[in-house]
Design a protein around this motif. Structure first.
Motif, short mmCIF file in Angstrom:
data_model
loop_
_atom_site.label_atom_id
_atom_site.label_comp_id
_atom_site.label_asym_id
_atom_site.label_seq_id
_atom_site.Cartn_x
_atom_site.Cartn_y
_atom_site.Cartn_z
N GLY A 161 30.34 25.91 57.91
CA GLY A 161 30.29 26.95 57.27
C GLY A 161 30.92 26.95 55.68
N ALA A 162 29.37 26.21 54.73
CA ALA A 162 29.21 25.41 53.73
C ALA A 162 30.50 25.71 52.37
N GLY A 163 30.08 26.66 52.19
CA GLY A 163 30.66 27.92 51.19
C GLY A 163 32.28 28.43 51.46
N GLY A 164 32.65 27.48 52.12
CA GLY A 164 33.99 27.84 51.75
C GLY A 164 34.95 27.30 51.62
N GLY A 165 37.01 27.92 51.16
CA GLY A 165 37.25 26.71 50.84
C GLY A 165 36.96 25.07 51.61
N VAL A 166 37.45 25.33 51.93
CA VAL A 166 37.73 23.95 52.99
C VAL A 166 36.74 23.04 53.34
N SER A 292 35.29 31.26 41.21
CA SER A 292 35.76 32.17 39.74
C SER A 292 37.29 31.93 39.27
N GLN A 293 37.40 32.91 38.32
CA GLN A 293 38.74 32.94 37.66
C GLN A 293 39.24 34.07 38.25
N TYR A 294 40.30 34.94 38.55
CA TYR A 294 40.55 36.55 38.01
C TYR A 294 42.38 36.08 37.23
N PRO A 295 42.39 37.08 36.21
CA PRO A 295 44.00 37.98 36.61
C PRO A 295 44.69 38.03 37.38
N LEU A 296 45.54 37.63 37.77
CA LEU A 296 47.08 37.87 38.76
C LEU A 296 46.71 39.70 38.63
N THR A 297 46.23 40.40 38.03
CA THR A 297 45.95 41.87 37.78
C THR A 297 45.13 42.46 38.87
N ASP A 298 44.08 41.28 38.66
CA ASP A 298 42.52 41.67 39.81
C ASP A 298 42.43 41.16 41.33
N VAL A 299 43.18 40.60 41.93
CA VAL A 299 43.46 39.64 42.90
C VAL A 299 42.31 40.50 43.82
N ALA A 300 43.07 42.14 44.15
CA ALA A 300 42.53 42.30 45.17
C ALA A 300 40.60 42.66 45.27
N THR A 301 40.42 42.15 44.30
CA THR A 301 38.61 42.53 43.42
C THR A 301 38.44 40.50 43.98
N ALA A 302 39.40 39.52 43.80
CA ALA A 302 38.86 38.05 44.76
C ALA A 302 39.05 37.98 45.74
N LEU A 303 40.03 38.88 46.01
CA LEU A 303 40.27 38.81 47.94
C LEU A 303 39.24 39.83 48.46
N ALA A 304 38.96 41.12 48.18
CA ALA A 304 37.24 41.41 48.81
C ALA A 304 36.51 40.58 48.31
N ARG A 305 36.23 39.41 47.82
CA ARG A 305 34.96 38.69 47.80
C ARG A 305 34.92 37.41 48.43
N LEU A 306 36.41 37.24 48.97
CA LEU A 306 36.71 36.22 50.04
C LEU A 306 36.43 36.74 51.08
N ASP A 307 36.82 38.10 51.46
CA ASP A 307 36.95 38.20 52.39
C ASP A 307 35.53 38.78 53.43
N ALA A 308 34.40 38.94 51.72
CA ALA A 308 33.08 39.63 52.01
C ALA A 308 32.27 38.05 52.29
N GLY A 309 33.33 36.85 51.83
CA GLY A 309 32.26 35.62 52.36
C GLY A 309 31.29 35.06 50.73
N ALA A 310 31.36 35.75 50.13
CA ALA A 310 30.25 36.24 49.10
C ALA A 310 30.60 34.52 48.10
N GLN A 311 31.87 33.48 48.48
CA GLN A 311 32.04 32.39 47.36
C GLN A 311 31.57 31.50 47.88
N THR A 312 31.08 30.33 47.16
CA THR A 312 31.36 29.00 47.36
C THR A 312 32.40 28.74 46.21
N GLY A 313 33.20 28.10 47.70
CA GLY A 313 33.88 27.31 46.55
C GLY A 313 35.52 27.97 46.64
#
Ligand SMILES: NC(=O)c1ccc[n+]([C@@H]2O[C@H](COP(=O)([O-])OP(=O)(O)OC[C@H]3O[C@@H](n4cnc5c(N)ncnc54)[C@H](OP(=O)(O)O)[C@@H]3O)[C@@H](O)[C@H]2O)c1
Length: 319
Positions: A161-166, A292-313
């Protein structure tokens, strides 16, 4: 203070359980310190919490987040070790082990209270954002590679699962330590990124490897378990820290006993492991992979990206 917290459980759509708003500032108490959070990073753990895994309804609202770097009351720059109670430091002998946000409010806030013994000096070489990636994903990958699988330079490792944080942590740490890293991913772009990060090989999820590896780092679970068992050399080790895709695959017991495969569970690492990891990064120039980096007010966008598995890192939040 502003904080991102689990307000309710939402098993199918975890981000719907999130609220960002005012929460009481943590109060100082004996042997604990209130840290001003400069950066926090997200982990799949935050999605599990919003799904109701590891939390009870009566614990809500719970501020999310296990990882942070910030400033201690005496002005020193610190990294927060997220494991409370493991070494008995600062919380008494009967304290059960927990991660921040499981029993005590977490790091996705302007301030977080932690046992003072959980604070480590932040190396000046690392930014707050970089340091905030270390306490969960990087610490777990470090311990899986070097303590649990006991890998040494020249040996080979498969990272599922190369894209994940771990997984990205394991790729960069493994490559820096001279391991031959093979990564799997469902995504062509993430396989290419894995190669750019130092993997020697990157293959589609489930694809047969040209040669079996000394160890496998497994965090995906059901979707990759059979492949992990088939990909490790006889006598090799599978280090397991998670089961993102589910935890009920066939156990593959026959292969495990016949090939004398060691299966080892891993949860986080000690404060000393985290200190060694920070020193490793400071000395070698290794830096975490930040998606990617987000302000605290935008945690929902960041969590949605994580939930979709769209991230690398890692996804980093700056209060
Ligand atoms: N035990 C511990 O101390 C510890 C510490 C950290 C994490 N964990 C656990 O380890 C897991 C990973 O954590 P994380 O924060 O790195 O999560 P993450 O950043 O969300 O990464 C999950 C990765 O798993 C892969 N994946 C997900 N579903 C898949 C499927 N159906 N088939 C194939 N691959 C799939 C994806 O890789 P691709 O998109 O590249 O295919 C994805 O990038 C989580 O379950 C977490 O709870 C445990």
């Amino acid at each position: 203070m502003l904080a991102a917290y689990a307000a309710r459980f939402s098993p199918d759509s975890p981000v719907d359980g999130l609220e960002v708003g005012e929460r009481p500032e943590p109060e100082a108490r004996e042997n604990w310190s209130v840290v001003e959070v400069r950066a926090a990073s997200l982990n799949h753990h935050d999605l599990w919490s919003l799904r109701g895994v590891g939390l009870r309804a009566e614990q809500l609202p719970m501020v999310l987040g296990t990882d942070a770097a910030g400033v201690a009351p005496d002005g020193t720059e610190v990294v927060v070790h997220a494991v409370i109670g493991a070494d008995g430091h600062g919380v008494g002998p009967r304290e059960p082990r927990s991660l921040l946000s499981e029993r005590y409010d977490g790091t996705l806030a302007q301030y977080v209270a932690v046992p003072t013994a959980n604070l480590l000096p932040k190396p000046s070489e690392l930014t707050f954002a970089e340091a905030s990636c270390m306490p969960t994903a990087y610490l777990t990958a470090y311990r899986m590679l070097f303590s649990v699988a006991g890998l040494t330079p020249g040996q080979s490792v498969l990272v599922q699962g190369a894209g994940g944080g771990v997984a990205t942590a394991a790729i960069v740490l493994g490559a820096a330590a001279g391991l031959e890293v093979t990564a799997t991913s469902r995504s062509t772009a993430k396989r290419e990124r894995a190669l750019a990060l130092g993997a020697a090989h990157a293959v589609e999820t489930g694809a047969r490897l040209p040669a079996r590896v000394d160890a496998v780092l497994e965090s995906v679970g059901q979707a990759t378990w059979a492949h992990s068992v088939r990909s490790v050399k006889p006598g090799g080790t599978i280090a397991v820290c998670g089961a993102t895709s589910g935890d009920a695959p066939p156990a593959e017991l026959t292969r495990i006993f016949f090939q004398e495969i060691a299966v080892r569970g891993v949860t986080m690492g000690s404060r000393d492991d985290l200190a060694a990891l920070l020193a490793f990064c400071a000395r070698t120039g290794l830096r975490p992979v930040i998606d990617s980096q987000y302000p605290l007010t935008d945690v929902a966008t960041a969590l949605a990206r994580l939930d979709a598995g769209a991230q690398t890192g890692k996804l980093v939040i700056a209060p």
